[in-house]
Design a protein around this motif. Structure first.
Motif, PDB file in Angstrom:
ATOM      1  N   SER A 125       0.697  -1.454  -0.143  1.00  9.28           N
ATOM      2  CA  SER A 125       0.013  -0.076   0.200  1.00  9.28           C
ATOM      3  C   SER A 125       0.905   1.235  -0.134  1.00  9.28           C
ATOM      4  O   SER A 125       0.520   2.142  -0.809  1.00  9.28           O
ATOM      5  CB  SER A 125      -0.937   0.071   1.288  1.00  9.28           C
ATOM      6  OG  SER A 125      -1.835  -1.212   1.132  1.00  9.28           O
ATOM      7  N   THR A 126       1.952   1.236   0.890  1.00  6.27           N
ATOM      8  CA  THR A 126       2.863   2.489   1.060  1.00  6.27           C
ATOM      9  C   THR A 126       3.356   2.787  -0.630  1.00  6.27           C
ATOM     10  O   THR A 126       3.425   3.877  -0.807  1.00  6.27           O
ATOM     11  CB  THR A 126       4.132   2.110   1.610  1.00  6.27           C
ATOM     12  OG1 THR A 126       3.552   1.830   2.996  1.00  6.27           O
ATOM     13  CG2 THR A 126       5.202   3.340   1.692  1.00  6.27           C
ATOM     14  N   HIS A 127       3.605   1.728  -1.362  1.00  5.75           N
ATOM     15  CA  HIS A 127       4.184   2.182  -2.470  1.00  5.75           C
ATOM     16  C   HIS A 127       3.288   2.260  -3.833  1.00  5.75           C
ATOM     17  O   HIS A 127       3.547   3.133  -4.618  1.00  5.75           O
ATOM     18  CB  HIS A 127       5.266   1.136  -2.980  1.00  5.75           C
ATOM     19  CG  HIS A 127       6.684   0.793  -2.172  1.00  5.75           C
ATOM     20  ND1 HIS A 127       7.329   1.816  -2.127  1.00  5.75           N
ATOM     21  CD2 HIS A 127       6.930  -0.135  -1.187  1.00  5.75           C
ATOM     22  CE1 HIS A 127       8.350   1.335  -1.015  1.00  5.75           C
ATOM     23  NE2 HIS A 127       8.034   0.165  -0.609  1.00  5.75           N
ATOM     24  N   VAL A 128       2.224   1.869  -3.593  1.00  2.00           N
ATOM     25  CA  VAL A 128       1.025   2.051  -4.658  1.00  2.00           C
ATOM     26  C   VAL A 128       0.495   3.407  -4.519  1.00  2.00           C
ATOM     27  O   VAL A 128       0.412   4.187  -5.538  1.00  2.00           O
ATOM     28  CB  VAL A 128       0.008   1.225  -4.167  1.00  2.00           C
ATOM     29  CG1 VAL A 128      -1.376   1.549  -4.996  1.00  2.00           C
ATOM     30  CG2 VAL A 128       0.420  -0.335  -4.611  1.00  2.00           C
ATOM     31  N   VAL A 129       0.503   3.836  -3.107  1.00  2.00           N
ATOM     32  CA  VAL A 129       0.029   5.174  -2.767  1.00  2.00           C
ATOM     33  C   VAL A 129       1.256   6.196  -3.263  1.00  2.00           C
ATOM     34  O   VAL A 129       0.866   7.190  -3.867  1.00  2.00           O
ATOM     35  CB  VAL A 129      -0.127   5.319  -1.268  1.00  2.00           C
ATOM     36  CG1 VAL A 129      -0.313   6.861  -0.786  1.00  2.00           C
ATOM     37  CG2 VAL A 129      -1.308   4.631  -0.703  1.00  2.00           C
ATOM     38  N   GLY A 130       2.382   5.867  -3.043  1.00  2.00           N
ATOM     39  CA  GLY A 130       3.491   6.912  -3.729  1.00  2.00           C
ATOM     40  C   GLY A 130       3.406   6.949  -4.980  1.00  2.00           C
ATOM     41  O   GLY A 130       3.586   8.024  -5.628  1.00  2.00           O
ATOM     42  N   ILE A 131       3.239   5.942  -5.830  1.00  2.00           N
ATOM     43  CA  ILE A 131       3.352   5.919  -7.156  1.00  2.00           C
ATOM     44  C   ILE A 131       2.234   6.643  -7.755  1.00  2.00           C
ATOM     45  O   ILE A 131       2.240   7.411  -8.626  1.00  2.00           O
ATOM     46  CB  ILE A 131       3.376   4.470  -7.806  1.00  2.00           C
ATOM     47  CG1 ILE A 131       4.640   3.696  -7.531  1.00  2.00           C
ATOM     48  CG2 ILE A 131       3.191   4.323  -9.427  1.00  2.00           C
ATOM     49  CD1 ILE A 131       5.114   2.439  -7.759  1.00  2.00           C
ATOM     50  N   LYS A 132       0.972   6.128  -7.151  1.00  2.01           N
ATOM     51  CA  LYS A 132      -0.135   7.041  -7.481  1.00  2.01           C
ATOM     52  C   LYS A 132      -0.129   8.472  -7.299  1.00  2.01           C
ATOM     53  O   LYS A 132      -0.506   9.164  -8.080  1.00  2.01           O
ATOM     54  CB  LYS A 132      -1.557   6.405  -6.635  1.00  2.01           C
ATOM     55  CG  LYS A 132      -2.839   6.915  -7.124  1.00  2.01           C
ATOM     56  CD  LYS A 132      -3.920   6.237  -6.389  1.00  2.01           C
ATOM     57  CE  LYS A 132      -5.408   6.792  -6.387  1.00  2.01           C
ATOM     58  NZ  LYS A 132      -6.308   6.226  -5.900  1.00  2.01           N
ATOM     59  N   HIS A 133       0.539   8.832  -6.200  1.00  4.04           N
ATOM     60  CA  HIS A 133       0.497  10.289  -5.893  1.00  4.04           C
ATOM     61  C   HIS A 133       1.574  11.161  -6.724  1.00  4.04           C
ATOM     62  O   HIS A 133       1.530  11.958  -7.129  1.00  4.04           O
ATOM     63  CB  HIS A 133       0.977  10.544  -4.448  1.00  4.04           C
ATOM     64  CG  HIS A 133       0.715  11.811  -3.948  1.00  4.04           C
ATOM     65  ND1 HIS A 133      -0.434  12.607  -3.514  1.00  4.04           N
ATOM     66  CD2 HIS A 133       1.892  12.714  -3.611  1.00  4.04           C
ATOM     67  CE1 HIS A 133      -0.124  13.543  -3.258  1.00  4.04           C
ATOM     68  NE2 HIS A 133       1.055  13.946  -3.305  1.00  4.04           N
ATOM     69  N   HIS A 134       2.851  10.338  -6.838  1.00  2.00           N
ATOM     70  CA  HIS A 134       3.844  10.968  -7.550  1.00  2.00           C
ATOM     71  C   HIS A 134       4.206  10.711  -8.813  1.00  2.00           C
ATOM     72  O   HIS A 134       5.051  11.412  -9.478  1.00  2.00           O
ATOM     73  CB  HIS A 134       5.135  10.915  -6.581  1.00  2.00           C
ATOM     74  CG  HIS A 134       5.122  11.463  -5.123  1.00  2.00           C
ATOM     75  ND1 HIS A 134       5.114  12.762  -5.053  1.00  2.00           N
ATOM     76  CD2 HIS A 134       4.978  10.829  -4.039  1.00  2.00           C
ATOM     77  CE1 HIS A 134       4.749  12.955  -3.567  1.00  2.00           C
ATOM     78  NE2 HIS A 134       5.117  11.701  -3.160  1.00  2.00           N
ATOM     79  N   GLY A 135       3.711   9.492  -9.509  1.00  2.00           N
ATOM     80  CA  GLY A 135       3.943   8.811 -10.679  1.00  2.00           C
ATOM     81  C   GLY A 135       5.438   8.464 -10.664  1.00  2.00           C
ATOM     82  O   GLY A 135       5.854   7.798  -9.679  1.00  2.00           O
TER      83      GLY A 135
END
Length: 229
Positions: A125-135
Motif C-alpha cells: 500500500s505504501t508504494h502503491v500510494v507513492g506511485i499513484k501520488h507522484h507517478g
C-alpha cells in the motif's frame, strides 16, 4: 446464537484437505472467526443509526472517531483517504491480540503468517500510494539528495524499505507469541490467581502492539506522500 467454537471447528474442517500444520490451521481458523465477528459487529452497529447514538453505536463511534483523529493528527487532512485501510488493520490486530486472553483461544497474531500478511499489505500500500501520488517521480525517494551518490543510495533505500515488512512482521509476532508462551507456562504452573497479572499485562501489550503497528503504517504512508528533495 451459534457458539464461536462451532465456527472454529467448521473452519478447521474446511482447511483439512490443505494438510496444514496445526498452528497454521488454527491461525487461519481464528482469523476467519474474527473476520466474521467484526462483520457481524459492524452490521449491528450500523443497522439502526441514530442522531443521538447509544449503546453499540456510541461505542463504535468512539473507536472509529479516535482512530480518525489519530490519523489526522499524524498525517494531516490528506491522510483521511487511507482511514479505511489503517482502521481495518488496527481493529483486526487489536481484536486478534485480545483473543489470546480468552482461555482456550489462540491469537492469530501469534502466528508469523498472519503478521507477515498484515506487513505485506502495508508495504504494498505504501508504494502503491507513492506511485499513484507522484507517478514516476516517486523514484526520487530512493535516489538521495546528491546526484552522484544516487546509485549507492538507491540500493541502500531499497534495503531499508524491504526491512520494513520484516520488522513489522517480527515485532508483532515476537511480542504476541512470547506473551502467549509465558501465559501458557504460568497457566501450567499455577492455573488460578498467578496468571491474572500476566493477563492484565496482556491487555496492555495488545493495545500497545496494535497502536505501534498502526502508527508505523501511518508513518510509512505519510513518507510516500512527501515530496522528495
Amino acid at each position: 446464537m451459534v457458539h464461536p467454537l462451532l465456527f472454529l471447528e467448521f473452519f478447521r474442517n474446511l482447511l483439512a484437505p490443505l494438510h496444514l500444520n496445526e498452528a497454521s490451521a488454527d491461525a487461519i481458523a481464528y482469523t476467519w472467526l474474527i473476520i466474521v465477528l467484526l462483520l457481524v459487529l459492524s452490521v449491528l452497529a450500523t443497522s439502526a443509526l441514530k442522531a443521538i447514538p447509544g449503546g453499540l453505536q456510541n461505542f463504535m463511534e468512539v473507536v472509529v472517531g479516535g482512530i480518525e483523529n489519530m490519523i489526522v493528527e499524524t498525517m494531516g487532512e490528506h491522510g483521511r483517504p487511507y482511514f479505511p485501510l489503517i482502521a481495518t488493520l488496527a481493529i483486526f490486530i487489536l481484536v486478534s491480540n485480545l483473543t489470546g486472553l480468552i482461555p482456550g483461544f489462540f491469537p492469530p497474531t501469534a502466528n508469523i503468517n498472519t503478521t507477515a500478511a498484515c506487513a505485506v499489505i502495508v508495504f504494498l500500500s505504501t508504494h502503491v500510494v507513492g506511485i499513484k501520488h507522484h507517478g514516476l517521480h516517486y523514484l526520487k525517494h530512493f535516489m538521495g539528495p546528491i546526484a552522484w551518490l544516487a546509485p549507492v543510495m538507491f540500493f541502500i533505500e531499497v534495503i531499508g524499505h524491504l526491512s520494513r515488512p520484516v520488522s513489522l512482521t517480527l515485532r508483532l509476532f515476537g511480542n504476541m507469541n512470547g506473551h502467549e508462551l509465558v501465559l501458557m507456562i504460568f497457566f501450567g504452573l499455577a492455573p488460578f490467581l498467578v496468571p491474572l497479572p500476566m493477563m492484565l499485562m496482556g491487555v496492555l501489550v495488545s493495545f500497545i502492539q496494535a497502536f505501534v503497528f498502526m502508527l508505523l503504517a501511518m508513518i510509512y504512508i505519510q513518507g510516500s506522500l512527501e515530496e522528495a528533495h
